[in-house]
Write an enzyme that holds these catalytic residues in place. Sequence first.
Site, PDB file in Angstrom:
ATOM      1  CD1 TRP A   1       4.366 -33.446  -9.972  1.00 13.31           C
ATOM      2  CD2 TRP A   1       2.790 -33.536 -11.548  1.00 13.31           C
ATOM      3  NE1 TRP A   1       4.135 -34.770 -10.273  1.00 13.31           N
ATOM      4  CE2 TRP A   1       3.181 -34.851 -11.233  1.00 13.31           C
ATOM      5  CE3 TRP A   1       1.811 -33.330 -12.521  1.00 13.31           C
ATOM      6  CZ2 TRP A   1       2.620 -35.960 -11.857  1.00 13.31           C
ATOM      7  CZ3 TRP A   1       1.258 -34.436 -13.141  1.00 13.31           C
ATOM      8  CH2 TRP A   1       1.654 -35.738 -12.803  1.00 13.31           C
ATOM      9  CG  HIS A   2       1.102 -31.148 -15.546  1.00 13.24           C
ATOM     10  ND1 HIS A   2       0.382 -30.728 -14.455  1.00 13.24           N
ATOM     11  CD2 HIS A   2       0.377 -32.153 -16.103  1.00 13.24           C
ATOM     12  CE1 HIS A   2      -0.728 -31.452 -14.355  1.00 13.24           C
ATOM     13  NE2 HIS A   2      -0.756 -32.321 -15.338  1.00 13.24           N
ATOM     14  N   GLY A   3       5.599 -29.814 -15.751  1.00 18.54           N
ATOM     15  CA  GLY A   3       6.797 -29.563 -16.544  1.00 18.54           C
ATOM     16  C   GLY A   3       7.576 -28.369 -16.034  1.00 18.54           C
TER      17      GLY A   3
END
Length: 476
Positions: free
Chosen positions: A318-320
């Site tokens: 989700w962060h990247g």
Amino acid sequence: MLFSTTLFLFSFLPRALAASWLTSFGPYWLFLLTLTGASAYFYAAHIPAYLWLLGLSAAANYVIATLIGKGHRRWLYLAGIAFNLAPLGYFKYWDFVARNIDRALGLPFTPSNIILPLAISFITFEQIAFLSDVHAGRVERGSALRYAAFISLFPKLIAGPIIRYTEMLPQFRAEKRPSLDLIVTGLCIFSIGLFKKVAFADQLAPSADRIFGLASGQLVSGTDAALAIAAYAAQIYFDFSGYSDMAIGLACMLGLTLPINFFSPYKATSIIEFWRCWHITLSRFLRDYLYIPLGGSRGRISRTYVNLFLVMTLGGIWHGAGFAFAIWGALHGAALIINHAWNSIRPATLAGSRLVSFVGWTATMATVLFGWIFFRAVDLATSRNMISSLFTPWATSTLEPRAIHLLGFCWLLILVCPNTAQLFGFSFLLKGSESDYLRQIPAAKLGLVALGGTLLFFSVVIMVSGTPNAFIYFQF
């Protein structure tokens, strides 16, 4: 439009506060309409063409929630989740998926250079939580204007927190409005966060950027590698802590309360405690809307560990869009499994041991610092070079003495000073409701105002003398 710019501080914010203050004396719908309009303007300042995406997404989710509330149709609820995930998948992950498919097939890859819409990850999670709570009967959909004000609220657009409709709807129903006391208090909290950002996070960034940049193509000295990791760890700490304070302060100026999202995570004595203090609202979302629906800890212990590992790996992605983020999430998932396993076999006599707490803190910090290598590196090659560099000779650092002294001072603040909410007694921030704390103790209020004004002055001096850096979580 970043919070740490003169454009926001001296143009947008005064006008937004003035309009909110004036309309707060009229009917509440007018205040909410003004707040929604100011938030829409803030959102459009990033990429005006994407404003339609926010409006369409909010309208569609409100309609879906209306239909779900009438019939509790599970298929419609699942379709709503898919509807929210589709734009996130396209804007955030399309290039990554296409690049790796082309690489596997030996085809040339042409990046589409998609620009990420502002706050798409945070808004997606908020809307999924909204549909889930409506489907479960935990909250009513409320009026369309209230929902629009909730989803577009500008203090949380850049980097969260991920707020729930169940937290904002009661405040809207209570017709929470700005007041002079809340504006002053909020401005002081905002100033503390702003100073953390521009005086510490932005000043640490060049050291981490330079060494990580060099490591993208070569090994660096062990000393530089260790200092760069420490610099980035402190940078992201003050960056996220500063933003969290600013978001809470801005909401306070508008008469609203946002949940705590950051609470001295580097003092945690276990990785479990770390995730209860770092990005608190993300941890809460992953627990309530992913971990528990997967089965949580209700089944066999092996299933619980699989759920933990899967949730944290997905949290990393989700962060990247990158393998490094997946590895970072998987690392934390594995650490959580080990932590839970240790808790299940740890003798009760060791529960309060200072030695065990110190060992736990050391292991937690080692895990967190090692994980930041993957989080910060642009690719796996850079991560590999940084890790390999730690085992090279520890020569004299190439960083300037000033940068090293600043780094040492920042870590002293991190490990010695309490969290902002603890430092100034903002008990109302932890309870999620207003308190008359500052009204009861005038000296504390005057001290806070004096500190806030001083930090605001120095922050502005730093801002006008340099180029502002985007918040790290802005890219997510």
